[in-house]
Scaffold this motif. Structure first.
Motif, PDB file in Angstrom:
ATOM      1  N   LEU A  15      43.094  47.077  70.548  1.00  0.00           N
ATOM      2  CA  LEU A  15      42.690  45.677  70.452  1.00  0.00           C
ATOM      3  C   LEU A  15      43.010  45.100  69.077  1.00  0.00           C
ATOM      4  O   LEU A  15      43.449  43.955  68.955  1.00  0.00           O
ATOM      5  CB  LEU A  15      41.194  45.540  70.750  1.00  0.00           C
ATOM      6  CG  LEU A  15      40.786  45.776  72.207  1.00  0.00           C
ATOM      7  CD1 LEU A  15      39.270  45.722  72.349  1.00  0.00           C
ATOM      8  CD2 LEU A  15      41.438  44.757  73.136  1.00  0.00           C
ATOM      9  N   LEU A  16      42.814  45.899  68.036  1.00  0.00           N
ATOM     10  CA  LEU A  16      43.089  45.412  66.691  1.00  0.00           C
ATOM     11  C   LEU A  16      44.589  45.328  66.418  1.00  0.00           C
ATOM     12  O   LEU A  16      45.008  44.622  65.497  1.00  0.00           O
ATOM     13  CB  LEU A  16      42.403  46.301  65.654  1.00  0.00           C
ATOM     14  CG  LEU A  16      40.877  46.207  65.645  1.00  0.00           C
ATOM     15  CD1 LEU A  16      40.282  47.166  64.629  1.00  0.00           C
ATOM     16  CD2 LEU A  16      40.418  44.780  65.356  1.00  0.00           C
ATOM     17  N   ARG A  17      45.376  46.034  67.198  1.00  0.00           N
ATOM     18  CA  ARG A  17      46.827  45.868  67.055  1.00  0.00           C
ATOM     19  C   ARG A  17      47.242  44.473  67.496  1.00  0.00           C
ATOM     20  O   ARG A  17      48.210  43.899  66.975  1.00  0.00           O
ATOM     21  CB  ARG A  17      47.557  46.915  67.898  1.00  0.00           C
ATOM     22  CG  ARG A  17      49.058  46.924  67.665  1.00  0.00           C
ATOM     23  CD  ARG A  17      49.764  47.852  68.612  1.00  0.00           C
ATOM     24  NE  ARG A  17      51.185  47.966  68.309  1.00  0.00           N
ATOM     25  CZ  ARG A  17      52.060  48.590  69.070  1.00  0.00           C
ATOM     26  NH1 ARG A  17      51.657  49.194  70.172  1.00  0.00           N
ATOM     27  NH2 ARG A  17      53.327  48.657  68.737  1.00  0.00           N
ATOM     28  N   GLU A  18      46.505  43.901  68.446  1.00  0.00           N
ATOM     29  CA  GLU A  18      46.812  42.545  68.906  1.00  0.00           C
ATOM     30  C   GLU A  18      46.475  41.514  67.835  1.00  0.00           C
ATOM     31  O   GLU A  18      47.248  40.576  67.598  1.00  0.00           O
ATOM     32  CB  GLU A  18      46.037  42.250  70.194  1.00  0.00           C
ATOM     33  CG  GLU A  18      46.398  43.165  71.356  1.00  0.00           C
ATOM     34  CD  GLU A  18      45.494  42.959  72.553  1.00  0.00           C
ATOM     35  OE1 GLU A  18      44.622  42.052  72.490  1.00  0.00           O
ATOM     36  OE2 GLU A  18      45.645  43.687  73.556  1.00  0.00           O
ATOM     37  N   SER A  19      45.326  41.688  67.176  1.00  0.00           N
ATOM     38  CA  SER A  19      44.917  40.774  66.111  1.00  0.00           C
ATOM     39  C   SER A  19      43.691  41.343  65.414  1.00  0.00           C
ATOM     40  O   SER A  19      42.912  42.080  66.024  1.00  0.00           O
ATOM     41  CB  SER A  19      44.598  39.387  66.676  1.00  0.00           C
ATOM     42  OG  SER A  19      43.468  39.451  67.528  1.00  0.00           O
ATOM     43  N   PRO A  20      43.493  41.002  64.130  1.00  0.00           N
ATOM     44  CA  PRO A  20      42.277  41.430  63.432  1.00  0.00           C
ATOM     45  C   PRO A  20      41.047  40.785  64.073  1.00  0.00           C
ATOM     46  O   PRO A  20      41.122  39.669  64.597  1.00  0.00           O
ATOM     47  CB  PRO A  20      42.494  40.924  62.001  1.00  0.00           C
ATOM     48  CG  PRO A  20      43.961  40.675  61.889  1.00  0.00           C
ATOM     49  CD  PRO A  20      44.426  40.277  63.252  1.00  0.00           C
ATOM     50  N   MET A  21      39.917  41.470  64.029  1.00  0.00           N
ATOM     51  CA  MET A  21      38.675  40.951  64.606  1.00  0.00           C
ATOM     52  C   MET A  21      37.490  41.433  63.788  1.00  0.00           C
ATOM     53  O   MET A  21      37.566  42.455  63.111  1.00  0.00           O
ATOM     54  CB  MET A  21      38.472  41.438  66.049  1.00  0.00           C
ATOM     55  CG  MET A  21      39.543  41.078  67.034  1.00  0.00           C
ATOM     56  SD  MET A  21      39.129  41.696  68.688  1.00  0.00           S
ATOM     57  CE  MET A  21      40.751  41.717  69.442  1.00  0.00           C
ATOM     58  N   HIS A  22      36.382  40.687  63.896  1.00  0.00           N
ATOM     59  CA  HIS A  22      35.146  41.201  63.331  1.00  0.00           C
ATOM     60  C   HIS A  22      34.401  41.967  64.417  1.00  0.00           C
ATOM     61  O   HIS A  22      34.756  41.917  65.603  1.00  0.00           O
ATOM     62  CB  HIS A  22      34.297  40.079  62.715  1.00  0.00           C
ATOM     63  CG  HIS A  22      33.899  38.995  63.672  1.00  0.00           C
ATOM     64  ND1 HIS A  22      32.842  39.096  64.539  1.00  0.00           N
ATOM     65  CD2 HIS A  22      34.436  37.768  63.883  1.00  0.00           C
ATOM     66  CE1 HIS A  22      32.715  37.991  65.235  1.00  0.00           C
ATOM     67  NE2 HIS A  22      33.681  37.159  64.855  1.00  0.00           N
ATOM     68  N   GLY A  23      33.360  42.668  64.024  1.00  0.00           N
ATOM     69  CA  GLY A  23      32.709  43.604  64.933  1.00  0.00           C
ATOM     70  C   GLY A  23      32.155  42.971  66.184  1.00  0.00           C
ATOM     71  O   GLY A  23      32.276  43.523  67.284  1.00  0.00           O
ATOM     72  N   TYR A  24      31.536  41.792  66.043  1.00  0.00           N
ATOM     73  CA  TYR A  24      30.935  41.139  67.207  1.00  0.00           C
ATOM     74  C   TYR A  24      32.000  40.736  68.220  1.00  0.00           C
ATOM     75  O   TYR A  24      31.851  40.942  69.425  1.00  0.00           O
ATOM     76  CB  TYR A  24      30.146  39.914  66.744  1.00  0.00           C
ATOM     77  CG  TYR A  24      29.443  39.180  67.852  1.00  0.00           C
ATOM     78  CD1 TYR A  24      28.346  39.749  68.508  1.00  0.00           C
ATOM     79  CD2 TYR A  24      29.870  37.912  68.245  1.00  0.00           C
ATOM     80  CE1 TYR A  24      27.704  39.065  69.522  1.00  0.00           C
ATOM     81  CE2 TYR A  24      29.233  37.233  69.265  1.00  0.00           C
ATOM     82  CZ  TYR A  24      28.151  37.807  69.903  1.00  0.00           C
ATOM     83  OH  TYR A  24      27.504  37.140  70.910  1.00  0.00           O
TER      84      TYR A  24
END
Length: 222
Positions: A15-24
């Motif tokens: 999922l993080l390869r698609e885009s950076p995200m925060h934990g929530y």
């Protein structure tokens, strides 16, 4: 590391390869996109994130926006921590994508692997699909054998439950057969195109009309 921890690690990296995200946001994506994680909590996710950061596969970046999660009265609303995949993390995820052994065929792991098939090579997709089908065909044979042996001792409801289970497995086998045929058809369709491209590359010609096999250009008037 447990099998479920490995699956979670794979899903987070994907999922993080698609885009950076925060934990929530990451937790919501895991809940909505990957049903196997519907029942898991922050207490499961954050240790995984910390381990991935410690391994150098993720980095934490602080933004000014607060996280959309409840905060205590003492701490107030926290700055949002965004998790970003590092080059090493991308390389590690690609290594995980290339794996097609028995773990990739199991019930929980297969669903997560399938969710990232768009990022998986065709050969690996085929091996995973064929492995999953083989595993389910073995399971189906055992279910049929068991039902034959115990049919007379089962009440109607237990018998119906076992039939329902068999039908579910049979449906998935048919679905896998369709996917495998689709993958093969796509590969077969690309084979002539790839051969034509190879022939074009070997000719060294980058433009203009095609050549005869002897090397002379075709006369446009022919």
């Amino acid at each position: 590391m447990s099998r479920r921890s490995r699956i979670l690690e794979f899903a987070v990296l994907g999922l993080l390869r698609e885009s950076p995200m925060h934990g929530y946001e990451l937790r919501k994506r895991l809940n909505t996109s990957l049903g196997v994680f519907r029942a898991f909590s922050y207490g499961t996710l954050y240790p995984c994130l910390k381990a991935l950061v410690a391994n150098g596969w993720l980095v934490e970046e602080t933004s000014g926006a607060p996280e959309d999660v409840p905060a205590t009265a003492l701490t107030g609303r926290r700055a949002k921590i965004v998790y970003r995949l590092t080059p090493a993390g991308k390389e590690h995820f690609e290594e995980l994508l290339s794996l097609s052994g028995p773990d990739a065929w199991e019930d929980e792991h297969f669903g997560v692997r399938f969710a990232f098939f768009g990022q998986t090579s065709r050969d690996v997709r085929m091996r995973v699909l064929e492995g999953r089908r083989s595993r389910l065909e073995e399971r189906l044979e055992k279910m049929r054998t068991s039902l034959t042996r115990t049919r007379e001792r089962l009440d109607d409801y237990t018998l119906e439950l076992q039939r329902h289970g068999m039908e579910s497995v049979e449906r998935e086998v048919r679905w896998l057969n369709e996917l495998i045929e689709s993958e093969r058809a796509g590969r077969d369709q690309r084979a002539p195109e790839a051969a034509a491209q190879d022939e074009h590359n070997q000719s060294g010609d980058t433009g203009g009309p095609p050549r005869h096999r002897g090397g002379s250009r075709l006369d446009p008037s022919e």
